[in-house]
Design a protein around this motif. Sequence first.
Motif, PDB file in Angstrom:
ATOM      1  N   THR A 144       0.808  -1.238   0.000  1.00 52.85           N
ATOM      2  CA  THR A 144       0.000   0.000   0.000  1.00 52.85           C
ATOM      3  C   THR A 144       0.829   1.271   0.000  1.00 52.85           C
ATOM      4  OG1 THR A 144      -0.128  -0.052   2.414  1.00 52.85           O
ATOM      5  CG2 THR A 144      -1.886  -1.183   1.204  1.00 52.85           C
ATOM      6  N   ASP A 145       2.180   1.176  -0.119  1.00 51.47           N
ATOM      7  CA  ASP A 145       3.004   2.391  -0.097  1.00 51.47           C
ATOM      8  C   ASP A 145       2.820   3.166  -1.412  1.00 51.47           C
ATOM      9  OD1 ASP A 145       4.805   4.309   0.643  1.00 51.47           O
ATOM     10  OD2 ASP A 145       6.332   2.879   1.309  1.00 51.47           O
TER      11      ASP A 145
ATOM     12  N   GLU B 296       8.472   8.666   5.385  1.00 49.50           N
ATOM     13  CA  GLU B 296       7.469   9.461   6.090  1.00 49.50           C
ATOM     14  C   GLU B 296       6.122   9.445   5.377  1.00 49.50           C
ATOM     15  OE1 GLU B 296       8.071  10.807   8.991  1.00 49.50           O
ATOM     16  OE2 GLU B 296      10.131  10.032   8.909  1.00 49.50           O
ATOM     17  N   VAL B 297       6.132   8.796   4.202  1.00 48.19           N
ATOM     18  CA  VAL B 297       4.896   8.721   3.415  1.00 48.19           C
ATOM     19  C   VAL B 297       4.459   7.266   3.365  1.00 48.19           C
ATOM     20  CG1 VAL B 297       3.802   9.112   1.171  1.00 48.19           C
ATOM     21  CG2 VAL B 297       5.483  10.757   2.040  1.00 48.19           C
ATOM     22  N   ASN B 298       3.310   6.957   3.936  1.00 44.57           N
ATOM     23  CA  ASN B 298       2.741   5.601   3.903  1.00 44.57           C
ATOM     24  C   ASN B 298       1.351   5.673   4.536  1.00 44.57           C
ATOM     25  OD1 ASN B 298       2.961   5.023   6.885  1.00 44.57           O
ATOM     26  ND2 ASN B 298       5.151   5.385   6.401  1.00 44.57           N
ATOM     27  N   PRO B 299       0.539   4.617   4.418  1.00 43.41           N
ATOM     28  CA  PRO B 299      -0.826   4.673   4.961  1.00 43.41           C
ATOM     29  C   PRO B 299      -0.887   4.894   6.459  1.00 43.41           C
ATOM     30  CG  PRO B 299      -0.645   2.927   3.339  1.00 43.41           C
ATOM     31  CD  PRO B 299       0.757   3.400   3.594  1.00 43.41           C
TER      32      PRO B 299
ATOM     33  N   ALA C 201       1.045   6.983   8.117  1.00 38.26           N
ATOM     34  CA  ALA C 201       1.548   8.304   8.467  1.00 38.26           C
ATOM     35  C   ALA C 201       0.386   9.253   8.742  1.00 38.26           C
ATOM     36  CB  ALA C 201       2.421   8.851   7.360  1.00 38.26           C
ATOM     37  N   THR C 202       0.676  10.333   9.485  1.00 41.31           N
ATOM     38  CA  THR C 202      -0.334  11.361   9.783  1.00 41.31           C
ATOM     39  C   THR C 202      -0.229  12.480   8.748  1.00 41.31           C
ATOM     40  OG1 THR C 202      -0.213  10.869  12.154  1.00 41.31           O
ATOM     41  CG2 THR C 202      -1.115  13.023  11.509  1.00 41.31           C
TER      42      THR C 202
ATOM     43  N   ASP D 245       0.667  12.507   2.628  1.00 43.40           N
ATOM     44  CA  ASP D 245       1.441  11.783   3.645  1.00 43.40           C
ATOM     45  C   ASP D 245       0.847  10.427   3.981  1.00 43.40           C
ATOM     46  OD1 ASP D 245       3.331  14.100   4.647  1.00 43.40           O
ATOM     47  OD2 ASP D 245       1.331  14.952   4.540  1.00 43.40           O
ATOM     48  N   ASP D 246      -0.475  10.296   3.998  1.00 40.34           N
ATOM     49  CA  ASP D 246      -1.105   9.048   4.439  1.00 40.34           C
ATOM     50  C   ASP D 246      -1.582   8.187   3.281  1.00 40.34           C
ATOM     51  OD1 ASP D 246      -3.160  10.597   3.553  1.00 40.34           O
ATOM     52  OD2 ASP D 246      -4.261  10.658   5.457  1.00 40.34           O
ATOM     53  N   CYS D 247      -1.151   8.511   2.062  1.00 45.19           N
ATOM     54  CA  CYS D 247      -1.440   7.680   0.880  1.00 45.19           C
ATOM     55  C   CYS D 247      -2.925   7.426   0.691  1.00 45.19           C
ATOM     56  CB  CYS D 247      -0.689   6.347   0.965  1.00 45.19           C
ATOM     57  SG  CYS D 247       1.116   6.507   0.923  1.00 45.19           S
ATOM     58  N   ASP D 248      -3.761   8.426   0.993  1.00 38.91           N
ATOM     59  CA  ASP D 248      -5.196   8.232   0.796  1.00 38.91           C
ATOM     60  C   ASP D 248      -5.684   8.931  -0.461  1.00 38.91           C
ATOM     61  OD1 ASP D 248      -5.028  10.888   1.464  1.00 38.91           O
ATOM     62  OD2 ASP D 248      -6.508  10.806   3.095  1.00 38.91           O
TER      63      ASP D 248
END
Length: 627
Positions: free
Chosen positions: A148-149, A156-159, A161-162, A170-173
């Motif tokens: 999901t990255d 610092e960027v991944n699901p 993260a805030t 930042d939260d990969c949404d």
Amino acid sequence: MLLLLTALACRTKDVEVIDSSPPEDIAVDADGDGVDETTDCDDTNSSVYPGNAETPYNGTDDDCDEATPDDDLDGDGFAYADDCDDDSAEVNPDAIESCNGIDDDCNGSVDDAVGDTWYPDVDGDGYGDAELGVQSCDGATGYVADATDCDDRDAEVNPGATEICNELDDDCDGSIDEDVESTFYADADADGAGDAAVTSDSCEAGDGFVDNSDDCDDTSASVSPYATELCNDIDDDCDDEIDEDDAADATTWYEDADGDTYGNPDSTTVSCEAASGWVGNDDDCDDTDGDLNPDTVWYVDSDGDGYGGDITVASCEQPSNFVDDSSDCDDGDADLNPDTVWYADTDSDGYGDSTSTTASCEQPSGYVDDATDCDDTADDVNPSEDEQCDTTDHDCDSDAGLSSCEDCNALLTADPTKTDGVYEIDLDGAGGDDAFDAYCDMTLDGGGWTLWWWFEAGSSFTGITDVLGEEDVWDCDPSSDTQCQASIPVSSPDELLVLNQTGDWAVWEFDSTTTSGNVLAAFTSGTTTSYGSACNDAWEPVAQDGTMTDDPYVCDENNNYDPGCDCFWYDNSYGSTYSFYLDDDRGWAETAFGAGYDNAGFVGVDSLETSYRYHSESSYDLWMYWR
């Protein structure tokens, strides 16, 4: 040859032919394996018979049981030749390969084309790149099961993260800086508090904006949450309250719980305005009592009885020797005040009834200040009265007056229920000489007899020289002591009774009309030697009992003897030991009583004697009473 045959033929009837074939009903075991042909599935092979162990893969039914497998021992439907593991039904050409280190499908490869898909995690944030996945039973180093990255180059960027305000997802949404921009508020008066009505959303506040909306008046820098509340009808500190109690210039107020307009210094509150029940002074000394304050009037209490007189002073605290009462009728006498208790004196004897009272400063009519009367209906019953010989407690000492009776007869008259025994008598009544204990016979001849002399047989007679009433002499009891001797301490007893141990008794009555005298002690100095010469004719026998009942010689008005034969007399003619007698025949011993060295009892009347019958001292117990 022919001859031989002919000869044998001629003898056939003499030769017995034996059939060597087995009987038809006997089973045959041709292969000798111990199982006959009826049970053996192959009687030509001794290695085949029921019960034999089956040998796998030899093509022979060794145990004669078709249910016993000879091939495909694991029962998976594949013969030994096709199965790569005939001991496991899970392994055969039709099985599905799994990650277990076994060639499950018998294709010659272990764990081929199975396992999870693993994704490279270049930035090491625990999230993999979905575009570069590989399949294997075990993931390789640098690979993860997550795909999901959205940027595998930035940890610092991944699901997980805030999202922050940085123009990155930042939260990969799929959204950038969503819900992270701040709302800022206009601060027109520059007091650090913003106006909630004027806003701007951004990552950072711009000029003239602040991050709070706390200002309640953005036109005045003196009004904000950071301002000090004052008593000025303005909400200076923006807390939605105007002039609250913690205003910097609020006033201290004092509770006036008793409503006397004076405040309690120990109970305060601070506010801009005084609430009901609070005042601006702290002058009250007792805020629970409206009557205590600086205006309270106190009255001097000179006699200390709790009630005041006419002199006054105003003070919050009670001054020494002052009270709050002005009802004393005599401030110089502590015994006179409104609480003074007076006692009813119904019989006007100066003594009051403790059960009938009234309280008054002045003495009411019919009342006294004494409470010791035990009967306020009788003026002869009070603590100042002397006891009398009756059942009334005249002197109120909780002891009935029977203790003042002058003899046993007076006691019996006052209380007819009295029985024989020791009682306290007082010869001269209440007052005067002390009372003493005396034995009373309440039975003989109507009772009321006071014992004054007795003599127990065998004891030492010492005469009648002691005076009845002296405690050391008279403190005796005929039930325990051997003798008690004394002179009668009264001048004129009415009767004398003499009793002996057999129950015989006689009564002599005093005749006051005679001139011979009446004091028994008058004969203590007699020296006569002949009977009767010192006789006291004032005594007359009037009653008898026992052996004397039928005496024909009792001296009465019809007797033939000297009219003066009735007498009490005393004699010392028998040496130094005194004797005394009560006699009805001037010494002729018909009914005589004597006591002394030679005479100690009644003389019987069973024979006529011309002289005294003498008895040994140990013969009789004798008692003498007066009434």
